[in-house]
Scaffold this active site. Sequence first.
Site, PDB file in Angstrom:
ATOM      1  N   SER A 264     -40.136 -32.137  15.764  1.00 53.90           N
ATOM      2  CA  SER A 264     -39.052 -31.375  15.177  1.00 53.90           C
ATOM      3  C   SER A 264     -37.699 -32.047  15.386  1.00 53.90           C
ATOM      4  CB  SER A 264     -39.039 -29.952  15.735  1.00 53.90           C
ATOM      5  OG  SER A 264     -39.209 -29.980  17.121  1.00 53.90           O
ATOM      6  N   HIS A 517       3.562 -69.206  38.604  1.00 52.60           N
ATOM      7  CA  HIS A 517       4.488 -69.915  37.711  1.00 52.60           C
ATOM      8  C   HIS A 517       5.293 -68.961  36.826  1.00 52.60           C
ATOM      9  CE1 HIS A 517       1.368 -69.777  34.426  1.00 52.60           C
ATOM     10  NE2 HIS A 517       2.452 -69.721  33.683  1.00 52.60           N
ATOM     11  N   ASP A 569      -1.944 -70.954  41.771  1.00 54.34           N
ATOM     12  CA  ASP A 569      -0.980 -70.295  40.879  1.00 54.34           C
ATOM     13  C   ASP A 569      -1.165 -68.766  40.904  1.00 54.34           C
ATOM     14  OD1 ASP A 569       0.902 -69.827  38.938  1.00 54.34           O
ATOM     15  OD2 ASP A 569      -0.300 -70.605  37.277  1.00 54.34           O
ATOM     16  N   SER A 692      -0.160 -65.714  30.275  1.00 50.45           N
ATOM     17  CA  SER A 692      -0.172 -66.211  31.657  1.00 50.45           C
ATOM     18  C   SER A 692      -0.036 -65.069  32.649  1.00 50.45           C
ATOM     19  CB  SER A 692       1.000 -67.155  31.900  1.00 50.45           C
ATOM     20  OG  SER A 692       0.718 -68.402  31.347  1.00 50.45           O
TER      21      SER A 692
END
Length: 766
Positions: A264, A517, A569, A692
Site C-alpha cells: 500500500s 599574510h 601562514d 585567502s
Amino acid sequence: MGILVHQSWIAVLSCVLLMGGEVWCDCSGQNLDIEGGHFTLSKQFERGSKLTYHCPDGFYPHPKMERTCQLNGRWKPAPNGPQKCKLVECPDPNVLEYGIVSPFQEKYFVGNETTYECYSGYNMRGSTKRICLENGKWSGFTPICSNDIHDNCADPGIPAGALRTGNIFGIDDKVTYSCNGNLFLVGSKERVCQENGQWSGQEPACYFTYTYDTPREASGAFSGGIRDTLTILKPINDTQYGKSLRILKNGTMNIYIAVDISESIKEKEFDTAKDTVTKLLQKISSFTVNPNYEIIFFSSEIFEVANILDFLDKTTNYSTVIENLKTFKRIGKESGTDLNLALKTILERMQYMKDGNFTHRVHTFADYRHVIILFTDGVYNMGGSPLPTVEMIKNMVYMNAATEAKDPPRDEYLDIYVFAIGTAPFDEELQPLTVGVGGKHYYRLKDISNLGATFDEMINQDDVVGLCGLHKETNEPTLNNRIVKRYMYPWLIFIIIKDSKCMGSLVNSKFILTAAHCIPFGTFPENITVETELTEEKIKHNITNFYIHPDYNLSAKRDIGVKEFYDYDVALIQMEEELPISTSLRPICIPCTKETRDALKLDVKSTCADQEKALFKDHQERLSFLTKTTNIVDKADVHAKLGDNRPDCIKHALEAESMPNNIKVQDVVTENFLCTGGKSPHRDDIACKGDSGGALFKMYQHRMIQVGVVSWGTKDLCKSRKLPNPVESLENTRDFHINLFRVLNFLKSILGNDNQTDYAPMTFLE
Ligand SMILES: *[C@@H]1O[C@H](CO)[C@@H](O)[C@H](O)[C@H]1NC(C)=O
Ligand SMILES: *[C@@H]1O[C@H](CO)[C@@H](O)[C@H](O)[C@H]1NC(C)=O
Ligand SMILES: *[C@@H]1O[C@H](CO)[C@@H](O)[C@H](O)[C@H]1NC(C)=O
Ligand SMILES: *[C@@H]1O[C@H](CO)[C@@H](O)[C@H](O)[C@H]1NC(C)=O
Ligand SMILES: *[C@@H]1O[C@H](CO)[C@@H](O)[C@H](O)[C@H]1NC(C)=O
Ligand SMILES: *[C@@H]1O[C@H](CO)[C@@H](O)[C@H](O)[C@H]1NC(C)=O
Ligand SMILES: *[C@@H]1O[C@H](CO)[C@@H](O)[C@H](O)[C@H]1NC(C)=O
Ligand SMILES: *[C@@H]1O[C@H](CO)[C@@H](O)[C@H](O)[C@H]1NC(C)=O
Ligand SMILES: *[C@@H]1O[C@H](CO)[C@@H](O)[C@H](O)[C@H]1NC(C)=O
C-alpha cells in the site's frame, strides 16, 4: 482553483480459475469516478489493489477516501452513489469561552477568516485572527479568554471543535477533552495541572478524516519532542517546561525506526521513505549523543537494515548503517502490513539487551533511553493488534515500577512516535500506540514526500548552537541565496584591512582563524575590521589583539630569490566581545580538539593522530573552500594530494610567476602545506585573491571540520571567471594551504591557553 479532468478507466473484467474450481475476478471499473478529482490504483483492478481518491488542494474526497478490491472481486466499500470532491471545512471555532467569534457561521470553509475578542475583564491569549487552512486546521493558536486570577495553572482553553470538562485549574485538577460530531481527537485527552503550574501532556486538536499535518508542522512539532532527548548535554533549568533536562550517558540512547513498505506504500515512495530515514539519521547524528540504531522495513516480513545489538557489540557503526540503507533494495512483492511483528522485533531486541551477554557491556538496561519511530500507512491487516506488544515494551522500559516512584521517572525513558501516512490511516488503532510525556507523538501525513526535507529543519539546533561544524541546509524558497549560504557556512567571517579583503573562520566565540599574510607588517588591531553577516545585515566587530605564527616570515628566503615565503601562514584574531553564537554564526571544528573528536564520533581514548587518519583517508582527499564573487560566496571543491600523489602536485609550485630558477621545490613548499589543483584525476577549483585566509574544510557526517587555511597559488585565473561558478584549475595550476595538523602547537598555545582569564580555553588532545 483548477479542477482536474476526470479520469476514466476502461473496465477490463478478467477472472482466474483456481485449482479446486474457485473463480477469482478482478474488480469492476464502474461507478468509480469522482466529480472534481481523480483516482489512482495500486495494482490496477487486481485483487488487493487499493483505490485512492485525489482532490485539488482545499478539497477532499467524499464520502470515501479509498476503496480496496477484495478477493471476491468487489470493492470495499462498494461504489454506490455519487463520489465528489468537497470543500475542506475547519472545526467549529465557536467554543470560545468568555469571548466573541466573528463572523458567526454554521460552517467554516477553507479560506474563511475569523476574529476573536474577549469580554471585558478577560484577557486574550492565542491568536486574535485565524484562517481556515487547506489541511482542515485553523492557522495560529487557540484563542483563550481568561481572568487567571488565583488558579495554579492558566486556563488551557478549548481547541476548535472540542468540548472540555473541568473548569477548576488548581494543582492536580484534571480537564478532559472530546470532539464534537464526526471529529476525532489527536493529542492529550486528559491534562492535569501540575505543581509547576504547567498542564501535563499537550493541547489536543480535533481532526476530520481529511485533516492532515503539513510536513512542516510535523517536523516542527516532532523536533520539540526529540530535541529534548538529543540535546541532553548538560542539565539546564528549563523553567518554561518546568523540568530540568538530565544528562544522558554516552551510548545509552536507543533509536528504533520501523518503516512500513507493504504494497500500500507505493514503489516510488519506498525511495522517499529510505531518504527520509537517512535524513533523520544524519540529523540525529549531528548531535554528540551517539545513539544505537535499530532500523527495520516491514510488510508481512521484517527486513532489518540495522540491528541494535550490533551497536552494543560494537560490530557496526553509524557509517555502516548509512551505507546499508543506501544499498537496501525492496525485496519481492511484499504484501500485508504486520506492525505487530515490527514491534515484537523491537521488544525482542530490548529483551536481549536486558539479558544478553555483551563483550562491551558498559551500561545496565536501566540506563538506556528508547525512542521508537514508526512510519506506517496505518493499516495492519495481519498479525493482530500491536497494542499488547506496546504494553509489554512499556512494562519492560518502565521496569514494572510505578513510573512516578522513580527519579528520574521511568516514563521519560520511552517515546513512541507514529507517523501515520496516507489518505485514510487507521487513527483509532494507531493513535493508542503512541507513548511519551510531552510533545506531540501522533502525526498524520498525506504522504511521506517532503518529510525528509523538513527533517533538516526539524531538530531545532538552537540549544546546541555552540557545537562546532553544525550548519543548516535550508531550501526555504522565501530566503535569499545569501541567507541560505549564511546558514550553510555559519563560521564564515570577512576580514578587512585597509583596502584588502580576506576570509577567516570562527573557531570559537572569541577567535577567528585566518592567514598571517592577511595581516601585513605594521598593522594594529584598530586597523582590522571583522565583519559578520547575521542573516541580512553586515555587522562590524572590534578586535583586541591578533597573533601571527611565530615562525611566519614572508622574507625568510629572500636570499635565495624567493620574494614571498608562506610557510606558517596562519594567524588568530581575538575579538573584543564574544560573538553572539546563533544558527547563522557559529564555529567550525578544528583538528585535535575534544569537540572535533565528538563530531568525528571517535572514541574517548582516541588521539589527535586518529583524527588525522579519519580526515585524511584518501590520497585524493576531497575538501572544499569558499570563494567569493561580488557579494556572495560559493563552495569550491578540491582534492588534496596526499601520500604518493603529493610530490607530483607540489612540483608545479616552481611554475609560479616570479619564482626564481634553480631552487628546489622544498624551498617553497614545506611539509606544512596541503596541495590542491589540477585536472586529473579530478578537476579541482582554484582560489581567488580574496579567498585567502579562508577555511579549507571537510564535510564529515554533516559536521564541517577545517583542516587547512587557504594560503597561496601559482597562477591567478580569476580574471577569466564566469560568475557565479568557481574558477576551474588548469592542468598545472596549484593552490597551497597551511595544514592545521602542522600548526597545532601554535593553535594550542593561544586557543588552549588556560593561563589567562580573558576567554574559556579549548581542550586539545595529545
Ligand atoms: C467562506 O468560504 C466559502 C467557500 O469559499 C465562501 O463561499 C464564503 O463566502 C466564505 N465566507 C466568508 C464570510 O468569507
Ligand atoms: C536550578 O534551579 C534551582 C532553583 O532555582 C536551583 O536551586 C538549582 O541549583 C538550579 N540548578 C542548576 C543546575 O542550575
Ligand atoms: C561522553 O563521555 C565522555 C567521557 O566519559 C564525557 O567527557 C563526555 O561529556 C560524554 N559526552 C556526553 C554527550 O555525555
Ligand atoms: C565503521 O565500520 C566499518 C566496517 O566495520 C569500518 O570500516 C569503519 O572504519 C567504521 N567507522 C568508524 C567511524 O568507526
Ligand atoms: C559472558 O561472556 C563471557 C565471554 O564470552 C563469558 O566468559 C562469561 O561467562 C559470560 N557471562 C555470562 C553471565 O554468561
Ligand atoms: C592603524 O592604526 C594606527 C594606530 O591606531 C593608526 O595610527 C594608523 O593610521 C592606522 N592605519 C591605517 C591605515 O588606518
Ligand atoms: C568599537 O570600538 C569603538 C571605539 O573604541 C567604539 O566606539 C565602538 O562602540 C566599538 N564597537 C563595538 C561593536 O563594540
Ligand atoms: C625573516 O627572515 C630574514 C631572512 O632570514 C631575517 O633577516 C629576518 O630577521 C627575519 N624576520 C623575522 C621577524 O624573524
Ligand atoms: C602562566 O602565567 C604565569 C604568570 O604570568 C607565568 O609565570 C607562567 O609561566 C605561565 N604558565 C604557562 C604554562 O604559560
